[in-house]
Design a protein around this motif. Structure first.
Motif, PDB file in Angstrom:
ATOM      1  N   VAL A  78     -66.814  52.901  72.841  1.00 15.30           N
ATOM      2  CA  VAL A  78     -66.878  54.315  72.432  1.00 15.30           C
ATOM      3  C   VAL A  78     -67.172  54.422  70.942  1.00 15.30           C
ATOM      4  O   VAL A  78     -68.037  55.207  70.515  1.00 15.30           O
ATOM      5  CB  VAL A  78     -65.557  55.028  72.780  1.00 15.30           C
ATOM      6  N   GLN A  79     -66.482  53.640  70.145  1.00 19.64           N
ATOM      7  CA  GLN A  79     -66.687  53.698  68.697  1.00 19.64           C
ATOM      8  C   GLN A  79     -68.077  53.208  68.316  1.00 19.64           C
ATOM      9  O   GLN A  79     -68.692  53.709  67.368  1.00 19.64           O
ATOM     10  CB  GLN A  79     -65.617  52.875  67.974  1.00 19.64           C
ATOM     11  N   GLN A  80     -68.609  52.216  69.053  1.00 20.00           N
ATOM     12  CA  GLN A  80     -69.961  51.737  68.783  1.00 20.00           C
ATOM     13  C   GLN A  80     -70.986  52.836  69.080  1.00 20.00           C
ATOM     14  O   GLN A  80     -71.952  53.029  68.323  1.00 20.00           O
ATOM     15  CB  GLN A  80     -70.248  50.503  69.638  1.00 20.00           C
ATOM     16  N   ALA A  81     -70.787  53.579  70.167  1.00 19.35           N
ATOM     17  CA  ALA A  81     -71.696  54.681  70.497  1.00 19.35           C
ATOM     18  C   ALA A  81     -71.646  55.774  69.431  1.00 19.35           C
ATOM     19  O   ALA A  81     -72.687  56.334  69.054  1.00 19.35           O
ATOM     20  CB  ALA A  81     -71.340  55.257  71.864  1.00 19.35           C
ATOM     21  N   GLN A  82     -70.467  56.082  68.926  1.00 21.70           N
ATOM     22  CA  GLN A  82     -70.352  57.094  67.883  1.00 21.70           C
ATOM     23  C   GLN A  82     -71.024  56.626  66.591  1.00 21.70           C
ATOM     24  O   GLN A  82     -71.641  57.434  65.881  1.00 21.70           O
ATOM     25  CB  GLN A  82     -68.882  57.416  67.639  1.00 21.70           C
ATOM     26  N   LEU A  83     -70.941  55.343  66.292  1.00 21.82           N
ATOM     27  CA  LEU A  83     -71.635  54.824  65.112  1.00 21.82           C
ATOM     28  C   LEU A  83     -73.141  54.915  65.285  1.00 21.82           C
ATOM     29  O   LEU A  83     -73.867  55.287  64.351  1.00 21.82           O
ATOM     30  CB  LEU A  83     -71.213  53.379  64.863  1.00 21.82           C
ATOM     31  N   ALA A 181     -70.036  56.151  57.584  1.00 23.63           N
ATOM     32  CA  ALA A 181     -68.935  55.331  57.071  1.00 23.63           C
ATOM     33  C   ALA A 181     -67.671  55.513  57.898  1.00 23.63           C
ATOM     34  O   ALA A 181     -66.948  54.548  58.186  1.00 23.63           O
ATOM     35  CB  ALA A 181     -68.669  55.684  55.607  1.00 23.63           C
ATOM     36  N   THR A 182     -67.392  56.754  58.313  1.00 23.76           N
ATOM     37  CA  THR A 182     -66.210  57.012  59.142  1.00 23.76           C
ATOM     38  C   THR A 182     -66.327  56.321  60.494  1.00 23.76           C
ATOM     39  O   THR A 182     -65.370  55.692  60.969  1.00 23.76           O
ATOM     40  CB  THR A 182     -66.043  58.524  59.344  1.00 23.76           C
ATOM     41  N   ALA A 183     -67.491  56.418  61.104  1.00 23.12           N
ATOM     42  CA  ALA A 183     -67.691  55.774  62.400  1.00 23.12           C
ATOM     43  C   ALA A 183     -67.582  54.255  62.288  1.00 23.12           C
ATOM     44  O   ALA A 183     -67.034  53.592  63.176  1.00 23.12           O
ATOM     45  CB  ALA A 183     -69.053  56.172  62.977  1.00 23.12           C
ATOM     46  N   GLN A 184     -68.080  53.685  61.185  1.00 15.40           N
ATOM     47  CA  GLN A 184     -67.999  52.244  60.983  1.00 15.40           C
ATOM     48  C   GLN A 184     -66.536  51.799  60.823  1.00 15.40           C
ATOM     49  O   GLN A 184     -66.113  50.782  61.386  1.00 15.40           O
ATOM     50  CB  GLN A 184     -68.798  51.841  59.747  1.00 15.40           C
ATOM     51  N   ALA A 185     -65.750  52.579  60.078  1.00 10.94           N
ATOM     52  CA  ALA A 185     -64.338  52.246  59.884  1.00 10.94           C
ATOM     53  C   ALA A 185     -63.579  52.317  61.211  1.00 10.94           C
ATOM     54  O   ALA A 185     -62.734  51.462  61.512  1.00 10.94           O
ATOM     55  CB  ALA A 185     -63.714  53.193  58.866  1.00 10.94           C
ATOM     56  N   GLN A 186     -63.873  53.321  62.028  1.00 12.29           N
ATOM     57  CA  GLN A 186     -63.215  53.440  63.326  1.00 12.29           C
ATOM     58  C   GLN A 186     -63.601  52.291  64.252  1.00 12.29           C
ATOM     59  O   GLN A 186     -62.766  51.789  65.013  1.00 12.29           O
ATOM     60  CB  GLN A 186     -63.564  54.787  63.959  1.00 12.29           C
ATOM     61  N   ASP A 188     -64.471  49.230  63.209  1.00 14.09           N
ATOM     62  CA  ASP A 188     -63.767  48.054  62.690  1.00 14.09           C
ATOM     63  C   ASP A 188     -62.309  48.052  63.141  1.00 14.09           C
ATOM     64  O   ASP A 188     -61.756  47.002  63.496  1.00 14.09           O
ATOM     65  CB  ASP A 188     -63.854  48.021  61.165  1.00 14.09           C
ATOM     66  N   ASN A 189     -61.685  49.219  63.118  1.00 17.31           N
ATOM     67  CA  ASN A 189     -60.296  49.314  63.542  1.00 17.31           C
ATOM     68  C   ASN A 189     -60.151  49.003  65.037  1.00 17.31           C
ATOM     69  O   ASN A 189     -59.200  48.318  65.459  1.00 17.31           O
ATOM     70  CB  ASN A 189     -59.765  50.715  63.249  1.00 17.31           C
ATOM     71  N   ALA A 190     -61.086  49.481  65.843  1.00 21.61           N
ATOM     72  CA  ALA A 190     -61.042  49.197  67.281  1.00 21.61           C
ATOM     73  C   ALA A 190     -61.248  47.710  67.557  1.00 21.61           C
ATOM     74  O   ALA A 190     -60.584  47.129  68.428  1.00 21.61           O
ATOM     75  CB  ALA A 190     -62.104  50.029  68.008  1.00 21.61           C
ATOM     76  N   ARG A 191     -62.143  47.086  66.812  1.00 21.13           N
ATOM     77  CA  ARG A 191     -62.359  45.653  66.991  1.00 21.13           C
ATOM     78  C   ARG A 191     -61.129  44.853  66.564  1.00 21.13           C
ATOM     79  O   ARG A 191     -60.770  43.861  67.210  1.00 21.13           O
ATOM     80  CB  ARG A 191     -63.575  45.213  66.170  1.00 21.13           C
ATOM     81  N   ARG A 192     -60.483  45.277  65.487  1.00 23.78           N
ATOM     82  CA  ARG A 192     -59.272  44.586  65.041  1.00 23.78           C
ATOM     83  C   ARG A 192     -58.154  44.732  66.079  1.00 23.78           C
ATOM     84  O   ARG A 192     -57.423  43.767  66.349  1.00 23.78           O
ATOM     85  CB  ARG A 192     -58.829  45.144  63.697  1.00 23.78           C
ATOM     86  N   SER A 193     -58.038  45.919  66.670  1.00 22.64           N
ATOM     87  CA  SER A 193     -57.031  46.112  67.711  1.00 22.64           C
ATOM     88  C   SER A 193     -57.317  45.219  68.911  1.00 22.64           C
ATOM     89  O   SER A 193     -56.383  44.695  69.543  1.00 22.64           O
ATOM     90  CB  SER A 193     -57.000  47.582  68.142  1.00 22.64           C
ATOM     91  N   LEU A 194     -58.589  45.027  69.228  1.00 15.00           N
ATOM     92  CA  LEU A 194     -58.959  44.141  70.333  1.00 15.00           C
ATOM     93  C   LEU A 194     -58.590  42.695  70.012  1.00 15.00           C
ATOM     94  O   LEU A 194     -58.054  41.972  70.864  1.00 15.00           O
ATOM     95  CB  LEU A 194     -60.459  44.268  70.612  1.00 15.00           C
ATOM     96  N   GLN A 195     -58.849  42.259  68.793  1.00  9.62           N
ATOM     97  CA  GLN A 195     -58.517  40.892  68.400  1.00  9.62           C
ATOM     98  C   GLN A 195     -57.015  40.646  68.407  1.00  9.62           C
ATOM     99  O   GLN A 195     -56.557  39.547  68.739  1.00  9.62           O
ATOM    100  CB  GLN A 195     -59.095  40.598  67.015  1.00  9.62           C
ATOM    101  N   GLU A 196     -56.237  41.669  68.053  1.00  5.34           N
ATOM    102  CA  GLU A 196     -54.786  41.501  67.993  1.00  5.34           C
ATOM    103  C   GLU A 196     -54.161  41.307  69.361  1.00  5.34           C
ATOM    104  O   GLU A 196     -53.007  40.865  69.449  1.00  5.34           O
ATOM    105  CB  GLU A 196     -54.159  42.720  67.304  1.00  5.34           C
ATOM    106  N   LEU A 197     -54.881  41.604  70.430  1.00  6.77           N
ATOM    107  CA  LEU A 197     -54.350  41.393  71.769  1.00  6.77           C
ATOM    108  C   LEU A 197     -54.321  39.915  72.143  1.00  6.77           C
ATOM    109  O   LEU A 197     -53.703  39.537  73.149  1.00  6.77           O
ATOM    110  CB  LEU A 197     -55.181  42.173  72.797  1.00  6.77           C
TER     111      LEU A 197
END
Length: 321
Positions: A78-83, A181-186, A188-197
């Protein structure tokens, strides 16, 4: 009956308090400890994979367990599509109008100009006929309104043409770049949340506690794994308040560890500023000597070499001055 119960509770409290105190010989009991690393669940998910077991030695970066990543992967998409959408909008604003749009705007200007010319001619004829009393005032008013409307339409067409010709305003470009920039930050945050799993060991350590099984659903913030770091061991003891006189961080004390023939020289690393048990303000002057302060003692040089292989939890005694 109540008096007997109160007496039993008082005796039990006295036994617990005496157990926390050092004995009269000036010794404080403690244990050999290592730094504990606690890994918590970043989200409420199901455990899909466990790759380690209690007691296993793990290296820094080694995968310990994994949580279900279905929702996190969907969030990344979803975040990639918004970017992508934000980048497309920025490109549109940067590139400006297409040639087809400019040609269409020019055609609208020419059409509006022709309509205005026709409206002016009709107004002139209506005015001339009115002066000859061959038509009514209503016809003149109607012709005047059509002329003014055609003039306004021409102005609007010209403004639209100028807007396309001049391009995007700097403020609009800034807004488009901010959206990217906002879409890119979101993202990055989604990818970090995925890695933390996927939980990895933060340092070389030993798996101490692993209370879960594959398929368990855990809530966010729950402790998943507790590790014992391979860092240097240290002594952790509770010192009574009446023995703290003259002891400060950096003071040397003698430590006798179970299993070693000779006591070792230790250095006090820290003494907690607050008592570990009953708050200070809740005690009278007589009971304040029972306050216990958590203290860490480290070892150096040869003393450290003698204990580096000893397991955590080994009991010890600290000789107090």
């Amino acid at each position: 009956m109540m008096r007997h119960l109160a007496l039993m509770l008082a005796c039990l409290g006295g036994l617990l308090l005496n157990g926390c105190r050092s004995d009269d010989s000036g010794r404080a009991m403690g244990t050999l400890e290592r730094e504990r690393l606690t890994l918590t669940a970043p989200a409420s998910e199901i455990i899909t994979d466990i790759r380690v077991h209690e007691g296993q030695v793990v290296r820094a970066g080694e995968v310990l367990l994994s949580l279900d990543s279905t929702h996190a992967e969907a969030s990344v998409r979803v975040q990639q599509a918004q970017l992508d959408q934000a980048n497309a909008y920025l490109s549109e604003r940067t590139n400006g109008a297409r040639q087809e749009e400019l040609a269409s705007a020019q055609a609208r200007v020419e059409g509006a100009n022709a309509s205005l010319l026709e409206a002016q001619q009709q107004w002139q004829r209506a005015t001339a006929l009115r002066q000859q009393n061959l038509t009514g005032q209503a016809d003149v008013d109607s012709a005047t309104a059509r002329r003014d409307s055609a003039s306004a339409a021409l102005d609007q067409a010209l403004q639209q043409q100028r807007e396309l010709t001049n391009g995007t305003r700097p403020e609009q470009l800034a807004q488009a770049r901010a959206a990217v920039a906002t879409a890119q930050a979101q993202l990055d945050n989604a990818r970090r949340s995925l890695q933390e799993l996927t939980l990895q060991a933060p340092a070389d350590s030993v798996v101490d506690i692993l209370p879960w099984h594959r398929g368990d659903r855990i809530s966010a913030g729950s402790i998943l794994v507790t590790l014992l770091s391979n860092s240097d061991p240290y002594a952790r003891v509770y010192l009574p308040q009446n023995r703290l006189t003259g002891l400060t961080p950096g003071s040397h004390v003698s430590v006798q560890i179970d299993g070693l023939a000779q006591p070792l020289d230790g250095v006090i690393r820290s003494i907690r500023s607050q008592p570990a048990f009953t708050p200070y303000y809740a005690l009278n002057e007589r009971d304040r000597a029972a306050l216990m302060y958590l203290t860490d003692i480290v070892f150096e040089g040869e003393a450290l070499q003698q204990i580096v292989t000893l397991p955590s939890g080994r009991t010890l005694e600290v000789m107090l001055p």
